[in-house]
Design an enzyme around this catalytic site. Structure first.
Site, short mmCIF file in Angstrom:
data_model
loop_
_atom_site.label_atom_id
_atom_site.label_comp_id
_atom_site.label_asym_id
_atom_site.label_seq_id
_atom_site.Cartn_x
_atom_site.Cartn_y
_atom_site.Cartn_z
N ASP A 1 -31.34 17.07 -19.08
CA ASP A 1 -30.39 17.93 -19.78
C ASP A 1 -29.22 18.17 -18.82
O ASP A 1 -29.33 17.92 -17.62
CB ASP A 1 -31.06 19.27 -20.14
CG ASP A 1 -30.10 20.24 -20.82
OD1 ASP A 1 -29.36 19.81 -21.72
OD2 ASP A 1 -30.06 21.42 -20.42
N SER A 2 -28.14 18.69 -19.37
CA SER A 2 -27.00 19.05 -18.52
C SER A 2 -27.38 20.15 -17.52
O SER A 2 -26.76 20.27 -16.47
CB SER A 2 -25.86 19.54 -19.41
OG SER A 2 -26.33 20.58 -20.25
N CYS B 1 -30.61 17.31 -24.13
CA CYS B 1 -29.28 17.89 -24.34
C CYS B 1 -28.68 17.38 -25.65
O CYS B 1 -28.52 16.17 -25.84
CB CYS B 1 -28.39 17.47 -23.17
SG CYS B 1 -26.73 18.10 -23.23
N GLU C 1 -27.05 32.36 -20.97
CA GLU C 1 -27.28 32.27 -19.51
C GLU C 1 -27.10 33.63 -18.84
O GLU C 1 -27.71 33.91 -17.81
CB GLU C 1 -26.38 31.19 -18.89
CG GLU C 1 -26.72 29.84 -19.48
CD GLU C 1 -26.44 28.66 -18.58
OE1 GLU C 1 -25.80 28.84 -17.53
OE2 GLU C 1 -26.86 27.56 -18.96
N CYS D 1 -28.54 23.05 -30.14
CA CYS D 1 -28.20 23.23 -28.73
C CYS D 1 -29.45 23.73 -28.01
O CYS D 1 -30.21 24.54 -28.56
CB CYS D 1 -27.07 24.24 -28.59
SG CYS D 1 -26.66 24.63 -26.86
N HIS E 1 -29.87 25.88 -25.83
CA HIS E 1 -29.96 27.32 -25.54
C HIS E 1 -30.31 28.16 -26.77
O HIS E 1 -30.69 29.31 -26.63
CB HIS E 1 -28.62 27.81 -24.97
CG HIS E 1 -28.34 27.34 -23.59
ND1 HIS E 1 -28.36 26.01 -23.23
CD2 HIS E 1 -28.05 28.03 -22.45
CE1 HIS E 1 -28.07 25.90 -21.94
NE2 HIS E 1 -27.88 27.11 -21.45
N1 DGL Z 1 -27.49 21.36 -23.09
C1 DGL Z 1 -26.28 21.52 -23.88
C2 DGL Z 1 -26.56 21.15 -25.33
O1 DGL Z 1 -27.69 21.17 -25.80
C3 DGL Z 1 -25.74 22.93 -23.76
C4 DGL Z 1 -25.12 23.23 -22.43
C5 DGL Z 1 -23.95 22.34 -22.12
O2 DGL Z 1 -22.88 22.48 -22.73
O3 DGL Z 1 -24.10 21.48 -21.27
O4 DGL Z 1 -25.66 20.80 -26.03
#
Ligand code: DGL
Length: 307
Positions: free
Chosen positions: A50-51, A113, A192, A224, A226
């Site tokens: 993931d990012s 992600c 976050e 997403c 989060h």
């Molecule tokens: N992990 C990203 C997503 O699911 C969210 C955080 C980001 O923008 O990197 O899109």
């Protein structure tokens, strides 16, 4: 009248099989990769990237559903967020993330992600021989199964919404389904910050969700990493009649089906997880607990090789 129709189970199978087929070009085109494929076994770990640490919502679901699996996780915390970046940049980062997992001898690569899943899968399939799964197709399948009036809302980052990847995947599975999208860039920082149960977040959610509610959606994809942490706050705004599709949950179910189909599902013992990040190991370890539901034990900071 919506006048929509869901495509048959057979069509869905063909669609998923088509996607799967596109996961294997290297096995077919490269003799060396075929050898690698035969060497692959159920006891190898699943690689998930993931990012940042948001993808631990996917890990949590995978651990619940498949406790025997070992997981190597990579969070690219040095370069997070991906959701505000351009497609080429996200695709390059995704390939570098997957290249790290490839060195860890993983049997499959999961793009947790949404922003990377939305655009990088073709590039990943071209480079890596492992079966590669994203979160978009599983989320689309769950949304089409859930909708009764054929009006589906999708929320995610700017990159995810810009790609229209959910729209395409949903429309493959059903005819005349209306997909209404809304980018919600403020939600990742709010989660976050830990403001999941906060008046500010409730107000932001009302603002973002109002245009979708006015379209009479009956299903909302939380597109997403989060957003599973915001499920209760989102349900407060949408009310009980709108089905919430958690893309982390549907992704884990999809991975289980596909690993089983490929004979790669681990079944014995209890698996563990190694959490690798590219920056801020200590801060990230504290934050990770909220996404994972427990404190990660094996953590490491790693450097990625530029491609
Ligand atoms: N992990 C990203 C997503 O699911 C969210 C955080 C980001 O923008 O990197 O899109």
């Amino acid at each position: 009248k919506a006048g929509y129709s869901k495509k048959s189970g057979a069509h869905r199978q063909a669609f998923v099989a088509g996607r799967m087929w596109s996961h294997f070009p290297c096995w077919i085109l490269q003799p060396g990769a075929i050898f690698g494929a035969h060497m692959r076994g159920s006891s190898q770990p699943i690689g998930i990237f993931d990012s940042g640490i948001g993808g631990l919502t996917v890990v949590r679901q995978v651990q619940q559903l498949m406790p025997a699996e070992n997981i190597v996780y990579l969070g690219d915390t040095a370069r997070v967020p991906y959701g505000t970046k351009g497609t080429e940049t996200v695709n390059r980062f995704a390939c570098e993330d997957a290249a790290f997992l490839h060195t860890q001898n993983v049997k499959a690569i999961v793009v947790a992600c949404n922003s990377a899943s939305a655009s990088a899968l073709p590039a990943l399939n071209e480079r890596f021989s492992q079966p590669t799964f994203g979160v978009i197709v599983p989320g689309a399948i769950a949304a089409v199964e859930a909708t009764r009036n054929g009006r589906i809302g999708v929320i995610g980052t700017q990159a995810t919404l810009r790609s229209r990847a959910y729209d395409r995947a949903i429309l493959e599975l059903g005819e005349n389904i209306e997909v209404h999208g809304q980018a919600c860039p403020l939600l990742v920082p709010l989660v976050e910050e830990g403001w999941v149960d906060h008046d500010v977040t409730a107000a932001v959610l009302r603002e973002y969700l109002e245009p979708l509610l006015s379209r009479n959606i009956d299903t909302l994809v939380l597109g997403c990493t989060h957003y599973p942490l915001l499920k209760a706050a989102i349900a407060q705004v949408t009310g009980p009649d709108i089905a919430l599709v958690d893309s982390a949950e549907s992704c884990a179910q999809y991975i289980q089906r596909e690993l089983d189909r490929l004979g790669l599902l681990a079944s014995e013992g209890r698996g563990g997880m190694v959490l690798n990040v590219t920056d801020e190991l200590e801060r990230v370890t504290d934050l990770a607990e909220r996404f994972l539901g427990q404190r990660p034990e094996n953590v490491a900071q790693v450097e990625l090789t530029s491609l």
